[in-house]
Scaffold this active site. Structure first.
Site, PDB file in Angstrom:
ATOM      1  N   SER A  29       0.850  -1.190   0.000  1.00  0.00           N
ATOM      2  CA  SER A  29       0.000   0.000   0.000  1.00  0.00           C
ATOM      3  C   SER A  29       0.886   1.241   0.000  1.00  0.00           C
ATOM      4  O   SER A  29       1.779   1.387   0.846  1.00  0.00           O
ATOM      5  CB  SER A  29      -0.903  -0.013   1.233  1.00  0.00           C
ATOM      6  OG  SER A  29      -1.683   1.162   1.292  1.00  0.00           O
ATOM      7  N   GLY A  30       0.649   2.120  -0.949  1.00  0.00           N
ATOM      8  CA  GLY A  30       1.437   3.342  -1.049  1.00  0.00           C
ATOM      9  C   GLY A  30       2.639   3.228  -1.955  1.00  0.00           C
ATOM     10  O   GLY A  30       3.453   4.158  -2.030  1.00  0.00           O
ATOM     11  N   THR A  34      -1.719   2.739  -8.087  1.00  0.00           N
ATOM     12  CA  THR A  34      -2.772   3.540  -8.721  1.00  0.00           C
ATOM     13  C   THR A  34      -2.181   4.513  -9.729  1.00  0.00           C
ATOM     14  O   THR A  34      -2.709   4.679 -10.842  1.00  0.00           O
ATOM     15  CB  THR A  34      -3.565   4.300  -7.650  1.00  0.00           C
ATOM     16  OG1 THR A  34      -4.165   3.366  -6.758  1.00  0.00           O
ATOM     17  CG2 THR A  34      -4.661   5.138  -8.292  1.00  0.00           C
ATOM     18  N   ASN A  75      -0.734   5.527   3.105  1.00  0.00           N
ATOM     19  CA  ASN A  75      -0.922   6.075   1.759  1.00  0.00           C
ATOM     20  C   ASN A  75      -2.017   7.126   1.806  1.00  0.00           C
ATOM     21  O   ASN A  75      -3.097   6.881   2.348  1.00  0.00           O
ATOM     22  CB  ASN A  75      -1.304   4.944   0.789  1.00  0.00           C
ATOM     23  CG  ASN A  75      -1.344   5.398  -0.648  1.00  0.00           C
ATOM     24  OD1 ASN A  75      -1.069   6.556  -0.956  1.00  0.00           O
ATOM     25  ND2 ASN A  75      -1.703   4.501  -1.540  1.00  0.00           N
ATOM     26  N   SER A  78      -4.971   5.772  -1.069  1.00  0.00           N
ATOM     27  CA  SER A  78      -4.985   4.317  -1.128  1.00  0.00           C
ATOM     28  C   SER A  78      -6.262   3.823  -1.794  1.00  0.00           C
ATOM     29  O   SER A  78      -7.370   4.272  -1.472  1.00  0.00           O
ATOM     30  CB  SER A  78      -4.883   3.733   0.283  1.00  0.00           C
ATOM     31  OG  SER A  78      -4.997   2.334   0.260  1.00  0.00           O
ATOM     32  N   SER A  79      -6.121   2.889  -2.742  1.00  0.00           N
ATOM     33  CA  SER A  79      -7.287   2.275  -3.368  1.00  0.00           C
ATOM     34  C   SER A  79      -7.917   1.305  -2.379  1.00  0.00           C
ATOM     35  O   SER A  79      -7.260   0.377  -1.907  1.00  0.00           O
ATOM     36  CB  SER A  79      -6.875   1.527  -4.641  1.00  0.00           C
ATOM     37  OG  SER A  79      -6.345   2.403  -5.589  1.00  0.00           O
ATOM     38  N   GLY A 301      -2.828  -2.926  -1.759  1.00  0.00           N
ATOM     39  CA  GLY A 301      -1.668  -3.766  -1.461  1.00  0.00           C
ATOM     40  C   GLY A 301      -1.719  -4.342  -0.067  1.00  0.00           C
ATOM     41  O   GLY A 301      -2.666  -4.149   0.705  1.00  0.00           O
ATOM     42  N   GLU A 303      -1.243  -4.941   3.779  1.00  0.00           N
ATOM     43  CA  GLU A 303      -1.352  -3.973   4.868  1.00  0.00           C
ATOM     44  C   GLU A 303      -1.019  -4.633   6.204  1.00  0.00           C
ATOM     45  O   GLU A 303      -1.470  -5.761   6.489  1.00  0.00           O
ATOM     46  CB  GLU A 303      -2.764  -3.368   4.930  1.00  0.00           C
ATOM     47  CG  GLU A 303      -3.095  -2.474   3.764  1.00  0.00           C
ATOM     48  CD  GLU A 303      -4.431  -1.772   3.926  1.00  0.00           C
ATOM     49  OE1 GLU A 303      -4.713  -0.864   3.119  1.00  0.00           O
ATOM     50  OE2 GLU A 303      -5.174  -2.110   4.867  1.00  0.00           O
TER      51      GLU A 303
END
Length: 882
Positions: A29-30, A34, A75, A78-79, A301, A303
Site C-alpha cells: 500500500s502506497g 494507482t 498512503n 490508497s485504493s 496492497g 497492509e
C-alpha cells in the site's frame, strides 16, 4: 512500464487466448500502483487514440478514485477496492472499456482509524458544493460528522479537495451525468453523513435495555433527502423484524445493535451507489465488439497496521492469492518450460504460500470458513470464533496464538507476520440489512434511490430462490456473508486473469514516511525479497535465462557467419552456428525441443559481436547514405547555381532595360512638359484675353445705365450693411425689410381708361403740385422735394431721391443687391404715407424723356414696384395714369 504496455499490444504471447493481454500491478500500500495504472491508461490512450471514448475512459479514473480511494496510515490515496479495467481495441484504436470493481472496503464508510480518512468524495463534496446546494442538503463542515472525524485531521497536505471536486464535476460532464444525476448522487452522500450523526441512548422497557433515537432531527433530514418515511427509517434501525407464518414481530434492539443497523444502512447505500456509478460508466464506454483487449488490475496492497481487523485479513488474503498466482506464473512455468523442452534440470525450491491460502480459506476449517459457520449461530461471539481458530490451527506453523489471553491471532504471510484483532469480526462479516430496509428504500419517491434498491432486491431474491432449491430441511438458508462474497469475487478475478497473458509490474515503496527523495534500503530489500523478485533473479541466474527459438536464433545471427538465408531450424544447425561464433564450454548452452537455452555471458558475447557487425553495417550504410545525400545536395546546389545565374542575368538585363525605359520616359516627359507648357501658356493668355474682353463687355453693359457717376452718393448705413451682406450671399433678416405678400388682383376682362384722361396731363400736375414747375430727368441730388411735403419729411424725401439715383445709375449692383435696394425704397414708402406721392413723382421725373434706355428701364421697374405696393393719392392717380 510503458514498454511493457506497448509490447502487450503489439506482440501478445502465443499461448494467450485470441486478443487478450493482462497487466497486474503488485506492491505494498502506497507503492504507486494507482499512479502506475493511470500512466498506463494515458499511454494506451495516446498511442491508440479515439477522442470521445478515450477521453471518457481517462475521466472515469478520477471519478472512481474520488469514490473508491481514501487516506490510510501508509498512503494518502490508497485504493480501497479492486479495479479491473479491460481496454478493447478495434483496428488499432481504443473502441471501449469495461471496468469491474471487486472487494470494496465498506467498513471504511462508518469507521476510520487514527490519522485516516473516509472516501475522498465526502470531503471534496463538502469543500466544493456551492452554498445553495450545501444549504439544500443541510451540510456543514467535515469535522461535524461522525463518519468523517474519527481519524482526526480531515485534510491532506498537498491535496485541494475543492479543486478535485471541480475536476470531478468536469469528469461527470464528459461522462454525460445530467444535473439531476449529480444532484441525486450528492443527495445520497449527504444522507449517509447525516445518518452517521444519528445517536442512540439506553432505556429500559419491560425489563430489557433497548435503544431510542436521540437525534430525531437527523432522522427527518435523512428521510427528507432520501424521500422516505422518517418513522419507517427510525423503526428500521431500532427494531429487528422476525417473520412468522402469520405476522411480523418487531423486537427492539440494543444500542450496540442499533448502531450496527445504522452503519449497515450507510454501507449498503454507499456500496449500491458505487456499483451504480461503475455500471453507468461502463454504459458510456462499452465496446461494440469484444475483440483484442488489454486488462489492467489495480488493487489495494498488503497492509500491516497498528490495529488490523477483518478488513485487513480480507485484503491480505487477496494479496496472498495474487502472490500465489504470481508464483505459479513465474516460478512454476519457469520449471515447466525446462521440462517441456526436455532440459535436464534440478528443481529449485521457492517460497510457496499455498499453506497460508489454505489456512485462511480452505474447507472445512479455514479461518474464513470458521467465521462463516459462526455467523450462522445467533449465540456465537468473537470469542467463540477465536477459540475455534485456536483449536483447529493452534499447531499450524504459520498460525500463532498470543502468549497472553488476548482477542487476537497472528498469521505469517508472504510479506511478514500480521496480528489481527478479532473485535467485531462476526458483525463485519454478517453485514446484512433486513427485508424491511429494502422495502423502505425501494418505495422511495427519489427515482435513483428506488432504482438502486429495486435492482438489489431482485439480485437478493434470485439468490434466495437458488438457495431454497439447494437447501435441506435441517439447514435453513443464510444470506451470503462478506467473506463469502469476498472469496467469490477474488476467485472470479483470478479466473479472468488466468484467461489472459499476464505481465507483472512490481511497484516498490521507497520509504514508510510518504516522503519524496528518501530511499530506505532495508524496506526496499524486504519488498524485493517477499515479492519473489530476488528468487526470480536467482532462478534465472542459475538456469538459462536466454531462450531463443531455433528459427529466431538462426535468423538473428546468420549475418555473423556470412549467410543470406538461415539454414533449417533445428538444434544441430544452431550448435554449428554457435560453435563458429563463440568458444563453447560445458554447461554454457542446452538444446531443447524447439529452443536453444543460453547462459547470460554467452548471449552477451553473441550480442556484442552482432552489435559490432551491425555497427559496421550501419557505418557503411551511413557512408553510402551520406554520399547519396551529398551527391543529391550537389546536384540540387548546381541546379540552383545555374538557376541563380539565369536569374542574375535576367535581373541585370531587366535593370538595364528599366534604366533605358526610365530615361526614355523621362525624355518623353520633358518633351511632353515643354509642349504642354507651351500649350498651357497659350491657353492661359487666351483665357486672360477672353476674361479681359468679358470684363470690358460687362463694364460697358453696366455703364450703359450710368448717366453720371452716382457711386459716391451717400446711402443709409443700414442699407449699406444689407448690400454688403447680399454681396456675400448670406441670408438677410432685418426689421427694415418687410415680407410683402403679393396682392391678389382680380382680373378684369375689359379695362377702359377714363373718358377725360386727356384732361389730366402730368404737366398739369407739375404746375399744380410741384414747388417749381420743372419736370425732367435730374443727374444731381435734389436740394428740395419736388412736391410740397411736410417739413418733417423733407430730409427723408431727399435721401430717397439719392437712393433712386443710386438704384437707377449704379453699375456695380448685382441682382440680389438691386432687389434689396428696390425693396428698401418701397419699404420706406410703405412705412410713411406722406412720402408716397413724392417717391412716385421723383420716379416719373427721372423716367420722363430719359435718353439712357437702361437707366430709364431701371426707373420704370422701380415705379412698377411702387405702384404695386402702395397706390398714389387721388390727386396724382389720374395724372400718373396719363
Amino acid at each position: 512500464m510503458l514498454l511493457l504496455s506497448s509490447h502487450t499490444v503489439e506482440d501478445p504471447p502465443s499461448p494467450c487466448p485470441p486478443g487478450l493481454g493482462h497487466s497486474r500491478h503488485l506492491g505494498e500500500s502506497g507503492s504507486g500502483k494507482t499512479e502506475a495504472t493511470k500512466l498506463v491508461l494515458r499511454y494506451l490512450a495516446a498511442i491508440h487514440h479515439k477522442h470521445n471514448v478515450t477521453q471518457q475512459i481517462l475521466e472515469a479514473a478520477p471519478l472512481l478514485e474520488s469514490f473508491g480511494n481514501a487516506k490510510t496510515v501508509r498512503n494518502d490515496n490508497s485504493s480501497r477496492f479492486g479495479k479491473y479495467v479491460e481496454i478493447y481495441l478495434e483496428e488499432g484504436v481504443i473502441s471501449g472499456a469495461i471496468t469491474s470493481q471487486y472487494l470494496m472496503e465498506k467498513s471504511r464508510i462508518v469507521f476510520q482509524a487514527k490519522d485516516e480518512r473516509n472516501y475522498h468524495i465526502f470531503y471534496e463534496m463538502l469543500s466544493g458544493l456551492p452554498p445553495q446546494q450545501r444549504q439544500a442538503f443541510y451540510l456543514q463542515d467535515a469535522e461535524t460528522y461522525y463518519y468523517l472525524n474519527q481519524g482526526g485531521d480531515c485534510g491532506i497536505a498537498g491535496k485541494s479537495d475543492r479543486e478535485d471536486f471541480l475536476r470531478l464535476l468536469a469528469a461527470m460532464e464528459i461522462l454525460h451525468f445530467t444535473p439531476d444525476d449529480q444532484a441525486s448522487i450528492f443527495r445520497v452522500l449527504s444522507s449517509i453523513l447525516h445518518l452517521g450523526n444519528v445517536y442512540f441512548q439506553r432505556y429500559e422497557a419491560d425489563g430489557q435495555e433497548v435503544a431510542s433515537v436521540v437525534s430525531a432531527q437527523e432522522i427527518r433530514v435523512v428521510a427528507e433527502l432520501l424521500q422516505i418515511s422518517p418513522e419507517g427509517l427510525q423503526k428500521a434501525i431500532t427494531h429487528k423484524v422476525t417473520e412468522t407464518m402469520r405476522e411480523k414481530i418487531y423486537t427492539p434492539l440494543t444500542v450496540e445493535s442499533a448502531v450496527d443497523a445504522r452503519d449497515a444502512v450507510a454501507k449498503i447505500l454507499y456500496s449500491l451507489l458505487f456499483r451504480w456509478l461503475t455500471e453507468r460508466i461502463n454504459g458510456q464506454v462499452y465496446p461494440r465488439h469484444h475483440a483484442l483487449s488489454i486488462s489492467i488490475l489495480d488493487i489495494y496492497g498488503f497492509e500491516d497496521l497498528s490495529f488490523n481487523s477483518f478488513e485487513q485479513l480480507c485484503i491480505n488474503y487477496a494479496n496472498e492469492y495474487l502472490q500465489f498466482f504470481f508464483n505459479r506464473i513465474v516460478f512454476r512455468e519457469e520449471q515447466e518450460e525446462y521440462s517441456r523442452e526436455q532440459i535436464p534440470w534440478q528443481d529449485i525450491l521457492f517460497s510457496d504460500n499455498q499453506a497460508c491460502i489454505d489456512l485462511i480459506s480452505s474447507k472445512p476449517h479455514g479461518i474464513l470458513r470458521i467465521l462463516d459457520d459462526q455467523s450462522c449461530f445467533p449465540q456465537a461471539t468473537d470469542h467463540t470464533f477465536l477459540q475455534k481458530c485456536h483449536y483447529h490451527h493452534g499447531n499450524n506453523q504459520i498460525y500463532l496464538k498470543p502468549k497472553m489471553p488476548l482477542p487476537e491471532f497472528t498469521i505469517k504471510h508472504f510479506a511478514g507476520p500480521v496480528t489481527y484483532q478479532v473485535h467485531k469480526f462476526l458483525d463485519k462479516n454478517y453485514d446484512q440489512v433486513g427485508q424491511e430496509v429494502l422495502d423502505l428504500f425501494s418505495h422511495s419517491k427519489n427515482k435513483m434511490v428506488a432504482n438502486l434498491f429495486l435492482v438489489h432486491a431482485e439480485v437478493v431474491g434470485q439468490h434466495r430462490g437458488h438457495a431454497r432449491k439447494s437447501s435441506t430441511v435441517t439447514r435453513r438458508h443464510q444470506p451470503p456473508t462478506v467473506s463469502t462474497k469476498f472469496t467469490l469475487s477474488l476467485l472470479e478475478l483470478v479466473d479472468k486473469m488466468q484467461r489472459c497473458n499476464s505481465s507483472f509490474i512490481r511497484c516498490i515503496k521507497p520509504n514508510g514516511q510518504k516522503e519524496p527523495g528518501v530511499f530506505e534500503t532495508e524496506l526496499v530489500s524486504r519488498q524485493l525479497r517477499y515479492s519473489g523478485i530476488l528468487e526470480t533473479i536467482r532462478i534465472r541466474r542459475e538456469g538459462y535465462p536466454v531462450r531463443l527459438a531455433f528459427n529466431v536464433f538462426l535468423f538473428r545471427y546468420k549475418s555473423l557467419v556470412g549467410l543470406k538465408q538461415p539454414p533449417a531450424p533445428d538444434g544441430e544447425n544452431c550448435v554449428i552456428m554457435l560453435s563458429k561464433l563463440v568458444p563453447l564450454r560445458p554447461g554454457a548452452y542446452q538444446v531443447g525441443v524447439t529452443k536453444l537455452f543460453l547462459k547470460e555471458d554467452v548471449y552477451q558475447l553473441l550480442e556484442s559481436k552482432r552489435e559490432r557487425v551491425r555497427q559496421v553495417a550501419a557505418l557503411t550504410l551511413q557512408r553510402y547514405t551520406r554520399m547519396f545525400f551529398v551527391r543529391k545536395r550537389y546536384k540540387e546546389f548546381r541546379t540552383k547555381i545555374i538557376r541563380l545565374q539565369a536569374h542574375c542575368r535576367g535581373f541585370l538585363t531587366r535593370k538595364r532595360y528599366l534604366k533605358m525605359k526610365k530615361s526614355l520616359v523621362k525624355f518623353r516627359s520633358l518633351i511632353h512638359m515643354y509642349v504642354n507648357r507651351k500649350r498651357y501658356v497659350k491657353m492661359k493668355l487666351e483665357a486672360r484675353r477672353k476674361a479681359e474682353e468679358e470684363r470690358r463687355r460687362r463694364e460697358e453693359e453696366l455703364t450703359k445705365r450710368e448717366v453720371v457717376n452716382v457711386t459716391h452718393l451717400v446711402i443709409p448705413a443700414e442699407l449699406g450693411y444689407l448690400l454688403q451682406a447680399a454681396a456675400g450671399g448670406r441670408e438677410l433678416h432685418s426689421d427694415c425689410l418687410a415680407l410683402v405678400q403679393a396682392p391678389h388682383i382680380q382680373e378684369e376682362k375689359q379695362l377702359t381708361l377714363p373718358l377725360d384722361i386727356n384732361n389730366f396731363p402730368f404737366s398739369r400736375y407739375v404746375r399744380l403740385y410741384f414747388r417749381e414747375p420743372k419736370f425732367g430727368m435730374l443727374t444731381v441730388p435734389l436740394e428740395m422735394t419736388l412736391t410740397r411735403t411736410d417739413d418733417a419729411l423733407q430730409q427723408e424725401a431727399l435721401e430717397l431721391f439719392i437712393m433712386i439715383l443710386r438704384f437707377m445709375g449704379d453699375p456695380h449692383l448685382n441682382g440680389a443687391q438691386e432687389n434689396l435696394f428696390g425693396n428698401y425704397i418701397i419699404q420706406r414708402g410703405l412705412a410713411n404715407q406722406g412720402l408716397r406721392d413724392e417717391i412716385l413723382a421723383q420716379l416719373a421725373n427721372q423716367v420722363w424723356r430719359n435718353p439712357n434706355h437702361d437707366n430709364a428701364e431701371r426707373g420704370w421697374l422701380l415705379l412698377l414696384g411702387c405702384v404695386c405696393c402702395f397706390p398714389p393719392s387721388t390727386s396724382l392717380h389720374t395724372h400718373l395714369l396719363k
